[in-house]
Design a protein around this motif. Structure first.
Motif, PDB file in Angstrom:
ATOM      1  N   HIS A  91       0.802  -1.216   0.000  1.00  0.00           N
ATOM      2  CA  HIS A  91       0.000   0.000   0.000  1.00  0.00           C
ATOM      3  C   HIS A  91       0.840   1.274   0.000  1.00  0.00           C
ATOM      4  O   HIS A  91       0.420   2.304   0.523  1.00  0.00           O
ATOM      5  N   GLY A  92       2.033   1.202  -0.565  1.00  0.00           N
ATOM      6  CA  GLY A  92       2.906   2.365  -0.585  1.00  0.00           C
ATOM      7  C   GLY A  92       3.446   2.742   0.781  1.00  0.00           C
ATOM      8  O   GLY A  92       3.974   3.836   0.956  1.00  0.00           O
ATOM      9  N   ASN A  93       3.289   1.839   1.769  1.00  0.00           N
ATOM     10  CA  ASN A  93       3.700   2.127   3.151  1.00  0.00           C
ATOM     11  C   ASN A  93       2.950   3.339   3.696  1.00  0.00           C
ATOM     12  O   ASN A  93       3.515   4.172   4.399  1.00  0.00           O
ATOM     13  N   ASN A  94       1.666   3.440   3.388  1.00  0.00           N
ATOM     14  CA  ASN A  94       0.854   4.545   3.907  1.00  0.00           C
ATOM     15  C   ASN A  94      -0.141   4.035   4.938  1.00  0.00           C
ATOM     16  O   ASN A  94      -0.659   2.929   4.812  1.00  0.00           O
ATOM     17  N   PHE A  95      -0.406   4.883   5.957  1.00  0.00           N
ATOM     18  CA  PHE A  95      -1.484   4.552   6.877  1.00  0.00           C
ATOM     19  C   PHE A  95      -2.484   5.682   7.047  1.00  0.00           C
ATOM     20  O   PHE A  95      -3.582   5.471   7.530  1.00  0.00           O
ATOM     21  N   GLY A  96      -2.128   6.914   6.672  1.00  0.00           N
ATOM     22  CA  GLY A  96      -3.107   7.992   6.775  1.00  0.00           C
ATOM     23  C   GLY A  96      -2.501   9.360   6.568  1.00  0.00           C
ATOM     24  O   GLY A  96      -1.282   9.512   6.437  1.00  0.00           O
ATOM     25  N   LEU A  97      -3.383  10.355   6.518  1.00  0.00           N
ATOM     26  CA  LEU A  97      -2.994  11.748   6.309  1.00  0.00           C
ATOM     27  C   LEU A  97      -3.666  12.640   7.336  1.00  0.00           C
ATOM     28  O   LEU A  97      -4.802  12.402   7.737  1.00  0.00           O
TER      29      LEU A  97
END
Length: 264
Positions: free
Chosen positions: A159-165
């Motif tokens: 997941h692109g190493n994403n967890f949130g913004l």
């Protein structure tokens, strides 16, 4: 990689994220090129019942950029992980047993022009593809601890190493053409850990938008108005722990804040 191997690797990352379980090793066969890595990412997205709210764009460093033929990578951001900053800094969860980092970034919101409009090729052509620019913080996190130390294909798989913004203050419209002139610092637990401007980031946030649009087109994904684009770590990728606070300061604009919590 064959279809079964792609599905196995995608399922390994998805199940670890859904169950908040530590991944002691890479879950399956490793991709050897960008096409295989994005096939894993695309397959992972079919395993969720969550709406995409945007995409993160990150840098691929030398020599991998030359080897892979791309200087950036992308990953999905789920809509329920895009948080508006209020009076109280939001709690941003991470995998406490995995990798976690905070990144000061400009967040750009897509506004898709009329059908048939060609993809932008310059900064001037990119501006009409945007409806909003905010300051903010991207939270990167993965249940696979070495995700950022094993080459760029690995974060693409997860997941692109994403967890949130975290979305902070709006950037005034008159400054959209001069984002490079805004000084940015990132503070973790009250200590400054990074300082830079987007002048150090390839062709800048607008270039990140163009890269994303080209990437999505190559994958057959239609961009959507309202999607947020996290355009790249301005001051670097800074690891962070549960309980610590992150603050990104954008000179003349304001600050974005969050406190790191653990995924339940």
């Amino acid at each position: 990689m064959d279809e079964a191997a792609i599905k196995q690797t995608a399922a390994g990352f998805v199940e670890a994220r859904k169950n908040n379980s530590r991944l002691p090793e890479f879950p399956g066969e490793r991709p050897t090129n960008l096409a295989e890595a994005y096939a894993i990412q695309d397959t992972a997205l079919t395993m969720w019942d969550r709406t995409i709210g945007g995409w993160k764009v990150g840098k691929i460093n030398p020599p991998d950029d030359a080897i892979l033929g791309a200087n950036r990578l992308v990953g999905p951001i789920f809509a329920d992980a895009v948080l508006e900053q209020g009076d109280v800094p939001p709690a941003m969860p991470v995998f406490a047993h995995g990798f976690a980092a905070a990144e000061a970034e400009f967040m750009l919101c897509l506004a898709i022009p009329d059908a048939g409009t060609p993809l932008p090729a310059t900064d001037v052509e990119t501006i009409p593809w945007l409806s909003d620019i905010r300051i903010g913080i991207e939270i990167a996190s993965s249940p696979y601890l070495p995700i950022n130390s094993e080459g760029p294909l690995v974060p693409i798989c997860d997941h692109g190493n994403n967890f949130g913004l975290v979305l902070g203050t709006q950037v005034p419209r008159e400054q959209w053409n001069d984002l490079n002139g805004i000084d940015v610092t990132l503070h973790i637990a009250g200590e400054q850990v990074g300082h830079a401007t987007t002048a150090t980031m390839l062709d800048g946030p607008l270039g990140a938008v163009r890269f994303l649009l080209q990437n999505l087109a190559s994958r057959g994904i239609a961009p959507q108005s309202g999607w947020w684009i996290s355009t790249g770590a301005i001051t670097g990728v800074h690891q962070i722990s549960v309980g610590q606070a992150a603050e990104a300061r954008f000179d003349g604009i304001g600050s974005a804040h969050c406190v790191i919590s653990a995924v339940p």
